[in-house]
Design a protein around this motif. Structure first.
Motif: not given
Length: 373
Positions: A96-110
């Motif tokens: 859910a947190l990842v969806r929130g970040i990506e929904k706002r144009g953010g990117k997550l790097f693992t």
């Protein structure tokens, strides 16, 4: 003065004006002051509030700031409130947190180990990854959620960029204790699960205090509510001691040594004993058992000494706010105000986000209006 703070708080100033300003200062004082002021004398109630404070902040009521408890007590005792479990397990919260970040144009790097925070001419300009020494430049700021010790003791940041007094003060932060964990997969039918609760809080002896070692255990059995977490005929649970495990006995152990394995078995015995009070034959039912220790916390969460967080006692110290003495470097997490625990850490993240730049002002005002309605 924080101009943005004045703007966002401006419309609420009349409300503050109608109250005694000294009352607002109670938020930074020990929660025990509120308990005492309310005339709570019943010993069980006081012990219960001590336990709730300890589970949230790692300190009893006389060490937990009121602001931290205020964030959860209202919802905790709302009519019809329950302690539930996230559908799909803990990973559903992450998703859910990842969806929130990506929904706002953010990117997550693992798999992107940060080697250092880059500081140039007194300003944080980005981060450098360990793999390939790749440099990622910050558009506005760098926000770190590392604990105060991991930030200033790991070498990830050049302490020379900060005033000596700043670093010394931060490194003097008292370290909270760690945990023992027991994760089990065990045989149990749906009919048997219906007889259990999803959550249990166990205290061996109130007179020993909630901070005593091998005295308090929290148990969650999410399979009571969610049958997708284990195959049919099986269930999962998690039992742990809430920040009462001293790191010193684990400090110099090799995780692959027989000594470590032996200590894991020894220190998890109390958890098994408590579980047997809930499910008497839990050992024979168990198919999978995993023990977590302070070294587990240290390794997988990259936590200094596997600590739950700073043991800053209300009235004896205070949690810092997001801004640091390095321009463009902000901090959030449980080393910041309002403190330890998921609600408090979420609050620190909001504070950091709204401190990065004036760009956050408009959405913040919109959110405040929504909350007011």
């Amino acid at each position: 003065a924080d101009v943005a703070g004045l703007i966002t708080a401006g419309k609420f100033l009349p409300n503050f004006a109608r109250t005694n300003p000294l009352e607002n200062l109670k938020l930074t004082k020990p929660f025990s002051n509120v308990v005492n002021g309310a005339g709570v004398n019943d010993s069980f109630t006081r012990n219960w509030l001590d336990l709730l404070c300890f589970c949230l902040s790692g300190l009893p009521a006389d060490g937990t700031i009121t602001a931290e408890m205020a964030m959860m007590m209202g919802e905790f005792y709302e009519p019809g409130a329950i302690m539930d479990c996230p559908k799909g397990g803990a990973k559903s919260i992450v998703n859910a947190l990842v969806r929130g970040i990506e929904k706002r144009g953010g990117k997550l790097f693992t798999n992107s180990h940060v080697d250092k925070i880059v500081i140039s001419n007194g300003q944080a300009t980005g981060i450098q990854l360990k793999k390939g020494q790749k440099l990622i430049r910050a558009k506005k700021a760098v926000v770190s959620n590392l604990s105060v010790w991991d930030l200033h003791k790991s070498g990830i940041v050049d302490n020379a960029a900060f005033p000596d007094s700043f670093v010394q003060e931060r490194l003097a932060t008292p370290v909270g204790k760690s945990f023992m964990h027991l994760h089990l997969g065990f045989k149990m039918t749906c009919e048997e699960l219906k007889k259990l609760q999803a959550h249990y809080m166990y205290i061996e002896d109130w007179n020993r205090g909630v901070e005593a070692e091998d005295n308090a255990v929290l148990v969650s059995i999410p399979s009571v509510h969610d049958d997708s977490l284990a195959p049919k005929g099986f269930a999962v649970l998690h039992a742990y001691t809430p920040a009462t495990e001293d790191f010193s006995r684990w400090r110099n152990l090799d995780r692959n040594s027989d000594e470590y394995k032996s200590l894991k078995e020894e220190r998890s015995l109390y958890l098994w004993e408590v579980l047997e009070k809930i499910i008497p034959d839990i050992r024979s039912r168990t198919e999978v058992a995993q023990v977590g220790t302070p070294l587990t916390h240290q390794r997988f969460l990259r936590r200094y000494h596997g600590s739950y967080g700073p043991a800053i006692k209300a009235d004896e110290g205070s949690f810092p706010f997001p801004l640091t003495s390095v321009k463009g470097l902000l901090v959030c997490g449980d080393s910041c105000f309002p403190g330890i625990g998921v609600p408090a850490v979420a609050g620190s993240g909001i504070l950091a986000a709204n401190s990065v730049s004036f760009d956050s002002l408009k959405p913040q005002l919109k959110l405040l209006q929504t909350l007011a309605e």
